[in-house]
Scaffold this active site. Structure first.
Site, PDB file in Angstrom:
ATOM      1  N   CYS A  15     -16.191 -43.911 -20.447  1.00 47.96           N
ATOM      2  CA  CYS A  15     -15.506 -44.001 -21.633  1.00 47.96           C
ATOM      3  C   CYS A  15     -15.040 -42.644 -21.871  1.00 47.96           C
ATOM      4  O   CYS A  15     -15.555 -41.533 -22.145  1.00 47.96           O
ATOM      5  CB  CYS A  15     -16.828 -44.050 -22.733  1.00 47.96           C
ATOM      6  SG  CYS A  15     -16.444 -43.533 -24.422  1.00 47.96           S
ATOM      7  N   CYS A  60     -16.102 -40.405 -24.993  1.00 55.36           N
ATOM      8  CA  CYS A  60     -17.586 -39.915 -25.074  1.00 55.36           C
ATOM      9  C   CYS A  60     -17.288 -38.553 -24.464  1.00 55.36           C
ATOM     10  O   CYS A  60     -18.105 -37.612 -24.678  1.00 55.36           O
ATOM     11  CB  CYS A  60     -18.209 -40.985 -24.082  1.00 55.36           C
ATOM     12  SG  CYS A  60     -18.619 -42.387 -24.745  1.00 55.36           S
TER      13      CYS A  60
END
Lengths: 459, 165
Positions: B88, B91
């Site tokens: 991700c 993230c």
């Protein structure tokens, strides 16, 4: 409840939830194809005025990392969706032990038993190996390619399936030295006139073809990432052999159904012993009434993701939603994402001739030169469109074929038109969008039977 | 900062005997007054013995369900839980930013990082759909939450609210 379990490939590759398409098929394939197209676009861009100093090169690790990150997000998305729909998911290998009962074995070997009223088999396929010395130890397949942690280097692709040609295509497109070893014909089952054009285009653009050869031995010369392999190949027409060194050998000679080791014989599900495929009726039911099957394991059905999805959805609706609709497997469109893309819907010319006889069909065809290719100085008389009409049925379009950029996008709309009963007249009545590739289908005049040339001349 | 953490590790079992919960009350002034030169090797040994389970830094990685129960649910100090994934992109931006803002709160809030692929059951239990998802947990309850990236000011406000209430 869903049981999904991926048996690692011989080289140890495995993946998450979502099946072949998401993890080792359509999704990474199309992304890598896109990487190759972008490389070509960079080449074209200079003709359109872009000036840049740097030598352009491709980084395999950057591409695969980005693609794998996307795939992981899709894996997670499926976990979330299953949870939202209250579907229990177990990462376990399921096999039948007796009627209505299965054994699920997880990665740690723990066994759990489940019973159910109905079962759906959607176990798909895995790549086939050659059965020659060195194949499982040293060769990779599409299972391994999309997450290969190092650039494959000089690659031999064995096979002439769409998997083989698509992979060879994008590997060459990102700058690798690629050879395709073909036993007999290209793209078996697809329109052969177009298959040959696809091969010719690839060859023109740097992919080497070794036609009518099969590998007989793979030897490791040096380990590495990638290593060095020696391939010995035998001609199919004589006793000639050739030897060549490659960094990577990618096998793409076909896929085998995963139906052999799941206890189907214990519950009496009939499978085709030779192919492993499961014959079903038009409601996806096997010969055992409470066991159904969908997807690539089905006999005589297109092996495509949207087909499996549609069949699954309609099956669920029939079983639990009180609906009657069955999956229509006729006129399923598809696209092969080779460097020159091929989109089609309906019958190949060979199939149409076989079913309707030559006198009853009319084939319209044309070359076309995409506008974007003109300034870029790319080939003319290469992109191609063909429609096959049934003369006995109002010139109904029974075969649609397009070879050119964005073939998938072009084909999708025409597939819907064919579902509505598209005829040559309706096509002619449709006004084209200009300038596009798709518009050629609204102005096709020359038939194959007329013998007139379709080559475009000059400026 | 690091020196303080080492002292805490050394002193925690001495001052606060209640295990397994971590306690971060204010340290007595005479302890804080001690300089860095007096850092004994024993403190580091002790730190190593306790570091993975009982005594934590301000930010830590959750190993599994029981670890989460231990250090987050049963924590006396409020904890922000950062559910993230290796794949991700956002993230990777939010993580360090949140860590920085948590560090600024001087121990009044802790940060637990949960990799959703390593701890899928936990992520599912807390109904994480998208990442990054950040939960604010106080006395075992989820009292606040956000999904996606936030800037430093927004994170500061989020943390202050958690500490305050």
């Amino acid at each position: 409840m869903v049981l999904d379990f991926v048996k690692p490939s011989p080289l140890g590759t495995s993946w998450g939830l979502g099946g072949t398409c998401v993890n080792v098929g359509c999704i990474p394939k199309k992304l890598m194809h896109q990487a190759a197209l972008l490389g070509q676009a960079l080449k074209d861009s200079r003709k359109f005025g872009w000036e840049y100093e740097e030598q352009v090169k491709h980084n395999w690790e950057t591409m695969t990392e980005a693609i794998q990150n996307h795939i992981c997000s899709l894996n997670w998305g499926y976990r979330v969706t299953l949870r939202e729909k209250s579907v229990t998911y177990a990462n376990s290998y399921g096999e039948f032990v007796e009627h209505h009962k299965i054994k699920a074995t997880n990665r740690k070997g723990q066994e759990t038993f489940y019973t159910a009223g109905k079962f759906v088999i959607a176990t798909g396929e895995r790549p086939r190996y050659l059965g020659i010395p060195g194949d499982k130890e040293y060769c990779i397949t599409s299972d391994d390619l999309f997450s290969l942690p190092y650039c494959p280097g000089k690659t031999l692709v064995v096979g002439a399936s769409y998997v083989a040609l698509e992979c060879a295509g994008f590997l060459a497109g990102i700058g690798l030295n690629v050879t395709v070893m073909v036993r007999s014909i290209l793209l078996r089952g697809f329109d052969q006139e177009i298959a040959e054009k696809i091969g010719a285009y690839m060859e023109l653009n740097g992919v080497k073809f070794l036609r009518k050869y099969i590998p007989v031995k793979i030897q490791l010369l040096e380990e590495g990432t990638p290593g060095r392999l020696k391939v010995v190949a035998q001609s199919t027409e004589g006793s000639e052999t050739v030897e060549e060194e490659y960094n990577t050998v990618l096998l793409a000679i076909g896929r085998d159904s995963c139906t052999r080791k799941m206890g189907l014989e214990k519950v009496g599900v009939k499978i085709n012993e030779k192919t492993g495929k499961i014959p079903v009726n038009d409601e996806e039911q096997t010969n055992v009434p409470y066991i159904y099957a969908i997807g690539d394991v089905l006999e005589d059905k297109p092996e495509l993701t949207p087909v499996a999805i549609r069949a699954g959805k309609l099956l669920a609706r029939r079983l639990f939603g009180g609906r009657l609709e069955k999956c229509d497997y006729i006129n399923v469109p598809t696209t092969v994402f080779t460097p020159l893309e091929y989109g089609c819907c309906g019958l190949s010319e060979e199939k149409a001739m076989e079913l309707y006889k030559k006198d009853n069909i009319e084939v319209y065809h044309t070359f076309f030169w995409p506008l974007e290719w003109t300034v870029a100085g790319r080939e003319d008389n290469t992109c191609f469109g063909k429609i096959i009409c049934n003369k006995r049925d109002d010139n109904r379009v029974i075969g649609f074929h397009v070879l050119g950029p964005s073939a998938g996008e072009v084909t999708q709309g025409f597939a819907a038109a064919m579902k509505c009963g598209l005829t040559k007249q309706l096509l002619d009545d449709t006004i084209g969008i200009h300038p596009t590739c798709g518009e050629i289908f609204t102005t096709m005049e020359i038939t194959k039977s007329s013998g007139l040339t379709i080559s475009q001349k000059g400026c | 900062m690091a020196q303080r953490v080492v002292l805490r590790r050394f002193l925690a079992p001495v001052l606060f005997r209640k295990l397994p919960r971590c306690r971060w009350g204010p340290l007595p002034p005479e302890v804080l007054a001690q300089g860095s030169s007096g850092r004994p090797a024993a403190a580091l040994c002790l730190a190593r013995t306790f570091s993975t389970t009982k005594i934590s830094k301000v930010t830590f990685n959750v190993q599994d369900g029981p670890d989460f129960q231990d250090r987050v649910v049963n924590s006396d100090t409020p904890v922000v839980v950062d559910f993230h994934a290796q794949w991700c992109g956002p993230c990777k931006i939010l993580g360090p930013r949140l860590e920085k803002m948590v560090a600024k709160q001087e121990g009044k809030v802790l940060m637990a990082k949960v990799d959703i692929d390593d701890n899928t059951d936990l992520a599912i239990e807390y109904e994480v759909s998208a990442v990054p998802t950040v939960l604010a947990i106080k006395n075992g309850d989820v009292v606040d939450k956000f999904v996606g990236i936030k800037d430093e000011d927004q994170l500061e406000a989020f943390l202050k609210k958690l500490i305050g209430c």
